[in-house]
Design a protein around this motif. Structure first.
Motif, PDB file in Angstrom:
ATOM      1  N   UNK A 178       1.116  -1.389  -0.202  1.00  0.00           N
ATOM      2  CA  UNK A 178       0.132  -0.239  -0.148  1.00  0.00           C
ATOM      3  C   UNK A 178       1.090   0.793   0.591  1.00  0.00           C
ATOM      4  N   UNK A 179       0.635   2.224  -1.174  1.00  0.00           N
ATOM      5  CA  UNK A 179       1.114   3.616  -0.979  1.00  0.00           C
ATOM      6  C   UNK A 179       0.748   4.710  -0.292  1.00  0.00           C
ATOM      7  N   UNK A 180       0.858   6.069  -0.134  1.00  0.00           N
ATOM      8  CA  UNK A 180      -0.182   7.022   0.123  1.00  0.00           C
ATOM      9  C   UNK A 180      -0.184   7.786  -1.085  1.00  0.00           C
ATOM     10  N   UNK A 181      -0.843   7.056  -2.105  1.00  0.00           N
ATOM     11  CA  UNK A 181      -1.144   8.321  -3.522  1.00  0.00           C
ATOM     12  C   UNK A 181      -2.273  10.057  -2.703  1.00  0.00           C
ATOM     13  N   UNK A 182      -2.080  10.761  -1.857  1.00  0.00           N
ATOM     14  CA  UNK A 182      -1.994  12.491  -1.197  1.00  0.00           C
ATOM     15  C   UNK A 182      -0.797  12.930  -1.484  1.00  0.00           C
ATOM     16  N   UNK A 183       0.591  12.018  -1.718  1.00  0.00           N
ATOM     17  CA  UNK A 183       1.269  12.844  -2.371  1.00  0.00           C
ATOM     18  C   UNK A 183       1.713  13.535  -3.363  1.00  0.00           C
ATOM     19  N   UNK A 184       2.814  14.282  -3.736  1.00  0.00           N
ATOM     20  CA  UNK A 184       2.641  14.570  -4.709  1.00  0.00           C
ATOM     21  C   UNK A 184       2.972  13.459  -5.770  1.00  0.00           C
ATOM     22  N   UNK A 185       2.973  13.725  -6.951  1.00  0.00           N
ATOM     23  CA  UNK A 185       3.100  12.356  -8.104  1.00  0.00           C
ATOM     24  C   UNK A 185       4.897  12.279  -7.935  1.00  0.00           C
ATOM     25  N   UNK A 186       5.940  12.262  -8.045  1.00  0.00           N
ATOM     26  CA  UNK A 186       6.613  12.157  -8.022  1.00  0.00           C
ATOM     27  C   UNK A 186       7.424  11.441  -6.304  1.00  0.00           C
ATOM     28  N   UNK A 187       6.832  11.732  -5.908  1.00  0.00           N
ATOM     29  CA  UNK A 187       7.294  11.831  -4.169  1.00  0.00           C
ATOM     30  C   UNK A 187       6.258   9.543  -4.312  1.00  0.00           C
ATOM     31  N   UNK A 188       5.281   9.848  -4.464  1.00  0.00           N
ATOM     32  CA  UNK A 188       4.134   8.600  -5.156  1.00  0.00           C
ATOM     33  C   UNK A 188       5.185   7.378  -5.836  1.00  0.00           C
ATOM     34  N   UNK A 189       6.011   8.360  -6.047  1.00  0.00           N
ATOM     35  CA  UNK A 189       6.608   7.304  -7.978  1.00  0.00           C
ATOM     36  C   UNK A 189       8.043   6.847  -7.597  1.00  0.00           C
ATOM     37  N   UNK A 190       8.275   7.814  -6.377  1.00  0.00           N
ATOM     38  CA  UNK A 190       9.730   7.065  -5.896  1.00  0.00           C
ATOM     39  C   UNK A 190       9.440   5.786  -4.913  1.00  0.00           C
ATOM     40  N   UNK A 191       8.203   6.728  -4.057  1.00  0.00           N
ATOM     41  CA  UNK A 191       8.290   5.293  -3.086  1.00  0.00           C
ATOM     42  C   UNK A 191       7.699   3.769  -3.903  1.00  0.00           C
ATOM     43  N   UNK A 192       7.270   3.649  -5.399  1.00  0.00           N
ATOM     44  CA  UNK A 192       7.202   2.701  -6.143  1.00  0.00           C
ATOM     45  C   UNK A 192       8.016   1.768  -6.303  1.00  0.00           C
ATOM     46  N   UNK A 193       9.070   2.350  -7.048  1.00  0.00           N
ATOM     47  CA  UNK A 193      10.500   2.583  -7.365  1.00  0.00           C
ATOM     48  C   UNK A 193      11.426   1.799  -6.703  1.00  0.00           C
TER      49      UNK A 193
END
Length: 206
Positions: A178-193
């Motif tokens: 589970x990834x917190x998707x309320x944050x900005x696009x780049x921050x979410x992408x970095x966590x997924x990566x």
């Protein structure tokens, strides 16, 4: 790779699934992997029919479930072929969307699982999590820009139910993240990566 990697990005409407799937595909491509980016409903005949049905509030939820399952049979064959060819397959939505959305309409999960018995399990499922109050604003803005008609699932009360199912399912499986998707696009992408990179490194070490 002798065998590809199957990754699914899930979440409620407006959580950023399409955007994050594209960013992840670009990340893999830059690392030299062959990538197949896909989505559900698929671009096949049944998938196109589904896109029409998603705008009709009067359709029985069981019909939704059956159409998604039928579309997934065709989609899965394409996914299997790409995996056998060594591709990284990234799908925006897959089996968990059926579980979350159709069970939230009252369809039993065991029946949904039964009609989806031909679906193959992803190696990793990323669930983008955000409150419906946040995501529905994104959806309405997106629909306004694209002049897209509202789909029947794009309601805050319903999406609360869907979100609960996604989070419940995520707690049961070790390969669900589970990834917190309320944050900005780049921050979410970095966590997924970060999550995906750890998995890829384990594969090559093995």
């Amino acid at each position: 790779m002798k065998k590809g990697i199957f990754i699914v990005i899930e979440g409620i409407d407006g959580s950023g699934i399409t955007t994050q799937s594209k960013l992840l595909a670009d990340w893999f491509s830059k690392k030299g992997f062959r990538v197949f980016l896909t989505s559900e409903p698929s671009e096949g005949g049944i998938g196109k029919l589904l896109r029409t049905y998603l705008k009709n509030n009067s359709i029985n939820p069981a019909i939704d479930a059956l159409l998604f399952a039928a579309d997934r049979v065709e989609h899965t064959e394409t996914i299997k072929k790409k995996l056998e060819e060594g591709y990284v397959v990234i799908s925006s939505r897959y089996f968990e969307s059926s579980i979350a959305y159709q069970s939230s309409q009252g369809i039993p999960i065991d029946w949904i699982e039964k009609i989806n018995k031909y679906a193959i399990p992803p190696d990793i499922t990323i669930i983008l999590d955000a409150p419906p109050e946040v995501t529905i604003e994104r959806v309405e803005k997106r629909n306004s820009i694209s002049h897209k008609d509202k789909e029947k699932f794009e309601r805050i009360d319903f999406l609360h139910k869907v979100r609960t199912v996604f989070l419940s399912r995520a707690s049961k499986f070790s390969n669900y993240h589970t990834v917190n998707a309320t944050r900005d696009i780049n921050t979410v992408h970095k966590e997924i990566v970060r999550i995906i990179d750890e998995y890829v490194k384990k594969i090559f070490k093995g």
